[in-house]
Design a protein around this motif. Sequence first.
Motif, PDB file in Angstrom:
ATOM      1  N   ALA A 292       2.754 -10.424 -11.487  1.00 20.74           N
ATOM      2  CA  ALA A 292       2.045 -10.217 -10.401  1.00 20.74           C
ATOM      3  C   ALA A 292       2.087  -8.785  -9.782  1.00 20.74           C
ATOM      4  CB  ALA A 292       1.969 -11.443  -9.274  1.00 20.74           C
ATOM      5  N   ALA A 293       3.148  -8.018  -9.969  1.00 21.57           N
ATOM      6  CA  ALA A 293       3.276  -7.085  -9.273  1.00 21.57           C
ATOM      7  C   ALA A 293       2.383  -5.999  -9.475  1.00 21.57           C
ATOM      8  CB  ALA A 293       4.722  -6.421  -9.780  1.00 21.57           C
ATOM      9  N   PRO A 294       1.693  -5.205  -8.398  1.00 20.67           N
ATOM     10  CA  PRO A 294       0.615  -4.420  -8.586  1.00 20.67           C
ATOM     11  C   PRO A 294       0.907  -3.238  -8.965  1.00 20.67           C
ATOM     12  CG  PRO A 294       1.311  -4.476  -6.090  1.00 20.67           C
ATOM     13  CD  PRO A 294       2.174  -5.764  -7.023  1.00 20.67           C
ATOM     14  N   GLN A 295       2.032  -2.865  -9.115  1.00 17.49           N
ATOM     15  CA  GLN A 295       2.378  -1.593  -9.906  1.00 17.49           C
ATOM     16  C   GLN A 295       2.067  -1.715 -11.566  1.00 17.49           C
ATOM     17  OE1 GLN A 295       4.376  -3.047  -7.595  1.00 17.49           O
ATOM     18  NE2 GLN A 295       6.301  -2.279  -7.110  1.00 17.49           N
ATOM     19  N   GLY A 296       2.144  -3.019 -12.018  1.00 20.65           N
ATOM     20  CA  GLY A 296       1.971  -3.336 -13.339  1.00 20.65           C
ATOM     21  C   GLY A 296       0.377  -3.411 -13.629  1.00 20.65           C
ATOM     22  N   ARG A 297      -0.351  -3.241 -12.787  1.00 19.02           N
ATOM     23  CA  ARG A 297      -1.795  -3.277 -12.749  1.00 19.02           C
ATOM     24  C   ARG A 297      -2.727  -2.130 -12.479  1.00 19.02           C
ATOM     25  NH1 ARG A 297      -2.962  -7.893 -15.796  1.00 19.02           N
ATOM     26  NH2 ARG A 297      -1.523  -9.285 -15.688  1.00 19.02           N
ATOM     27  N   THR A 298      -1.791  -1.118 -12.338  1.00 22.91           N
ATOM     28  CA  THR A 298      -2.459   0.199 -11.907  1.00 22.91           C
ATOM     29  C   THR A 298      -3.048   1.110 -13.098  1.00 22.91           C
ATOM     30  OG1 THR A 298      -0.088   1.605 -12.401  1.00 22.91           O
ATOM     31  CG2 THR A 298      -0.564   0.985 -10.164  1.00 22.91           C
TER      32      THR A 298
ATOM     33  N   PHE B 169       6.615   8.205 -18.551  1.00 18.28           N
ATOM     34  CA  PHE B 169       7.618   7.362 -17.646  1.00 18.28           C
ATOM     35  C   PHE B 169       7.007   7.127 -16.340  1.00 18.28           C
ATOM     36  CE2 PHE B 169       8.644  11.797 -17.270  1.00 18.28           C
ATOM     37  CZ  PHE B 169       8.571  12.074 -16.028  1.00 18.28           C
ATOM     38  N   PHE B 170       7.513   6.242 -15.631  1.00 17.46           N
ATOM     39  CA  PHE B 170       7.013   5.812 -14.287  1.00 17.46           C
ATOM     40  C   PHE B 170       7.557   6.661 -13.364  1.00 17.46           C
ATOM     41  CE2 PHE B 170       5.675   2.017 -16.907  1.00 17.46           C
ATOM     42  CZ  PHE B 170       4.528   1.689 -15.977  1.00 17.46           C
ATOM     43  N   LEU B 171       7.120   6.804 -12.314  1.00 18.16           N
ATOM     44  CA  LEU B 171       7.756   7.513 -11.042  1.00 18.16           C
ATOM     45  C   LEU B 171       8.086   6.548 -10.077  1.00 18.16           C
ATOM     46  CD1 LEU B 171       5.011  10.191 -10.813  1.00 18.16           C
ATOM     47  CD2 LEU B 171       6.923  10.538 -11.944  1.00 18.16           C
ATOM     48  N   ASN B 172       9.192   6.737  -9.542  1.00 20.44           N
ATOM     49  CA  ASN B 172       9.721   6.143  -8.377  1.00 20.44           C
ATOM     50  C   ASN B 172       8.951   5.913  -7.181  1.00 20.44           C
ATOM     51  OD1 ASN B 172      10.770   7.861  -6.062  1.00 20.44           O
ATOM     52  ND2 ASN B 172      11.095   8.976  -7.871  1.00 20.44           N
TER      53      ASN B 172
ATOM     54  N   GLY C 121       8.258   1.154 -10.167  1.00 20.58           N
ATOM     55  CA  GLY C 121       8.221   2.128  -9.476  1.00 20.58           C
ATOM     56  C   GLY C 121       6.986   1.964  -8.658  1.00 20.58           C
ATOM     57  N   SER C 122       6.361   3.304  -8.675  1.00 24.42           N
ATOM     58  CA  SER C 122       4.950   3.274  -7.874  1.00 24.42           C
ATOM     59  C   SER C 122       3.782   2.890  -8.720  1.00 24.42           C
ATOM     60  CB  SER C 122       4.604   4.880  -7.388  1.00 24.42           C
ATOM     61  OG  SER C 122       4.641   5.508  -8.483  1.00 24.42           O
ATOM     62  N   GLY C 123       3.997   2.571  -9.844  1.00 21.70           N
ATOM     63  CA  GLY C 123       3.039   2.440 -10.921  1.00 21.70           C
ATOM     64  C   GLY C 123       2.293   3.446 -11.361  1.00 21.70           C
ATOM     65  N   ARG C 124       2.718   4.851 -10.781  1.00 23.50           N
ATOM     66  CA  ARG C 124       2.174   6.062 -11.521  1.00 23.50           C
ATOM     67  C   ARG C 124       3.084   6.385 -12.422  1.00 23.50           C
ATOM     68  NH1 ARG C 124      -0.897   9.168  -6.347  1.00 23.50           N
ATOM     69  NH2 ARG C 124      -1.680   6.981  -5.349  1.00 23.50           N
ATOM     70  N   MET C 125       2.400   7.240 -13.619  1.00 27.48           N
ATOM     71  CA  MET C 125       3.297   7.792 -14.857  1.00 27.48           C
ATOM     72  C   MET C 125       2.907   9.119 -14.956  1.00 27.48           C
ATOM     73  SD  MET C 125       2.715   4.472 -17.512  1.00 27.48           S
ATOM     74  CE  MET C 125       4.210   5.206 -18.449  1.00 27.48           C
TER      75      MET C 125
ATOM     76  N   GLN D  45       0.774  -1.235  -0.036  1.00 23.38           N
ATOM     77  CA  GLN D  45       0.235   0.081  -0.087  1.00 23.38           C
ATOM     78  C   GLN D  45       0.883   1.176  -0.122  1.00 23.38           C
ATOM     79  OE1 GLN D  45      -3.130   0.074   2.737  1.00 23.38           O
ATOM     80  NE2 GLN D  45      -3.386  -2.021   2.712  1.00 23.38           N
ATOM     81  N   ALA D  46       1.989   1.179   0.721  1.00 26.21           N
ATOM     82  CA  ALA D  46       2.869   2.338   0.577  1.00 26.21           C
ATOM     83  C   ALA D  46       3.368   2.534  -0.731  1.00 26.21           C
ATOM     84  CB  ALA D  46       3.967   2.428   1.597  1.00 26.21           C
ATOM     85  N   VAL D  47       4.034   1.323  -1.173  1.00 26.63           N
ATOM     86  CA  VAL D  47       4.407   1.775  -2.575  1.00 26.63           C
ATOM     87  C   VAL D  47       3.591   2.218  -3.682  1.00 26.63           C
ATOM     88  CG1 VAL D  47       5.223   0.301  -4.648  1.00 26.63           C
ATOM     89  CG2 VAL D  47       6.269  -0.275  -2.343  1.00 26.63           C
TER      90      VAL D  47
END
Length: 598
Positions: A210-216, A444-447, A436-440, A153-155
Motif C-alpha cells: 500500500a505504500a504510495p511510493q510504489g504507485r508513483t 534508481f529511486f531517490l531518497n 524513498g520518495s517514489g521518484r527515479m 504528501q511531504a514524502v
Amino acid sequence: MRLSRLRRLVLSQPLAALLLLSLAACQGLAGGGGPIDAGATAAAEAASPPIVSPVEGAPQAVGPFVAAANPLAVEAGLGVLRRGGSAVDAAVAVQAVLGLVEPQSSGLGGGAFMMVYDGTTQEVTAYDGREIAPASATPELFYEGGRPLPFVQAVLSGRSTGVPGAVAMLAMAQKDHGTLPWSALFDDAERLAREGFVVSPRLAGMIAGAAPQGRTPAAEAYFSLPDGRRAVAGDVLTNPAYAATVRALAGEGAQALYSGEIGQAIVAAVQAEPRPGGLTEADLAAYRPIERGALCRPFRVYVVCVPPPPSSGVALLQLLEMAEATPSLAGGPQDAQAWVAFAQLQRLMYADRDRYVGDPAFVGVPVQGLLDEDYVAQRAALAPGLTGAATAGTPPGGVFMAPDRTAEPAGTSHMVIVDAKGNAVSMTTTVESIFGSGRMAGGFFLNNQLTDFSFSPTAADGTPMANAVAARKRPRSSMSPVIVLDHQGRLVGALGSPGGSSILAYNAKALIGALVWDLPMQAAIDLPNLVAKGPGFGADTEMFSQALRDGMAARGITIQPNTTENSGLHGALWRRGANGWGWDGGADPRREGQARTH
C-alpha cells in the motif's frame, strides 16, 4: 580511533583507565571533544584489576565474512573478497547490487553511515554519507499554507530529497581502504541489471503493498512487465537504466552521479511536479562526505564503537552504559523483569536522543554529557519508577531544546563484511521510506531523507528543535552501525540493523543478547523485538511467550504489535566454536538476508 598506540603506553593499567585515556583519540567530533576529566581517570585507575580479553589468545579475526539483506548482494561481496578485495571494496559491490534487488531499502540515491576497522593499524573510522538539504532549504521546507504538510504528501514531494551521499561516501572510504580498482566493483550489479534478476518475495510484497511510493508513475513504469502485469515473486526484472548508471560509475568514478547526465536526471526528477524540490546541480556538485572520529565506549569487557552525530549512535552507547547500572537485565531472555528493564532504559534513551541529537555543524550536541558517568547513573536510577513516557534529562553541557517527534519510516538495510586481512565494515544504508520518495533517475529511486528533519522548527513555546531544517544541514539519523573490539583494540565483532527510529532498540537487543546473555549471534538476532519510544510498547508480540507477556503486564508493560519497520539485523562475533575460532554470524529471519563465510 587507534587503540594499539594507546595500549603500548598504558598496557599495565586497568581497562577502565585505558578506555578513558583512549577517548581523546576516538572522539574527534563537533560538540563531543574536550579534555579527559582527571578525577574520573584517577578513580578508574583505582578500580578493579585488569579485565582479561574475551578473546585472549585468539588468532586475529579475519574473513571472508559477508552478511547482507539479499543473497545476490552477499555473493557479489564474497566474489570481491575472493579476488583479493578489501572489506570496503566488497561494500561497494554489495551496495551496488542491493540498490538493484532491494530498492525499497537502499540505493545509489540514498545515504549511509559506515564504520571501518583497519586490521593492521587497529583504527576505527566513521564515514558520514548522510544526505544534505539543498542550499535553498528553509526551516519551513515542509510548510504549506502556514501549516506543516501531511507526512505522506511531504514524502512524495520533491522537497523530501536531499543530496545523495552513499556513493560519495563509498568512494572516499574505498580510496582510503580499497585494494582493487574502483572500476572492478560494479560487474555483478551491471550484469544483473542488464540480464535481469529474480524478484524476491519481500520485494514483491513491497511492489504489491500500500505504500504510495510504489504507485508513483516512475514506480508503475518500472515494476510493470511487457504483458502489463506488475512484477510478482519469481518474475525476472531488468533495469537497463541502472546498468548504464553503474557502468558510468565504474568508468567515471563517483562524480558521475553528481554531474553530467545522471546529475541532471536527479535534478529533473526532484524539480518535477507535484510540489517540486529545490535541489540543483550546484547542490550535487558541492556534496562532500565526512570522515569522522569514531565514538567508542567500554561495555563489559568490550569496546563498542559507533558513528558520532548526526547518527544517533551516542544514544545506543548511553543505553548500554545504563544497562551496566541495571542488574535486573542480567536475568536473561526468559525473565520478564529483564525485558521490563530493557524497555524502561529505552524510554530514557529516546527522550534524550529526541531532544539533543542533530547535525553537530549546526547545534551543540552534548555527546560527553549524555555519556557522563554520573548523568548516566542518574538516568538509569529513574527506570524502575517510570510509569509513562520519559522526559529528557539535562546532561552536562546540554542546551535545552524542544523534543522532536520526527517520523522515521521503513526503508533501510545493513551489511557486515570482514576480509582476509581482518579489515571490517559495518554499514547502514537507506533511501528512508519504502522506495524513498517514489521518484527515479538513472534506474534508481531517490531518497526522501529530508523528512527525517522536524517539520516544525520550534515547539509551540518557541523553543528550537535540534533537528530543524536548515540549508546544507544533515538530518538526524537513527542509523548506528556498530564495531565491537576487545580492550586491546582487536576486532571482536560488528552489527547493525534497519528499522527507522527502532534501529536503536534492535541493535541494543542484539548486543545485550550476545554480550550479556551470551547467546549465539543468530539466537540474539532471533530474539523478539521490544520497542519503547514514548508511552507505548511495540513488540513482536507473537514471539513472546504467554508467560513473558503476563510477567511484563504485571509490571505495567502491555505490549502491542510493532507498527514500525521490522528489524533486519546482520552481525557477527569472533568466537571459539567446535572447530576452533571463527565467525559466529547471523542474519535476521524477518528479512531475506544471509550470513556467509564462503
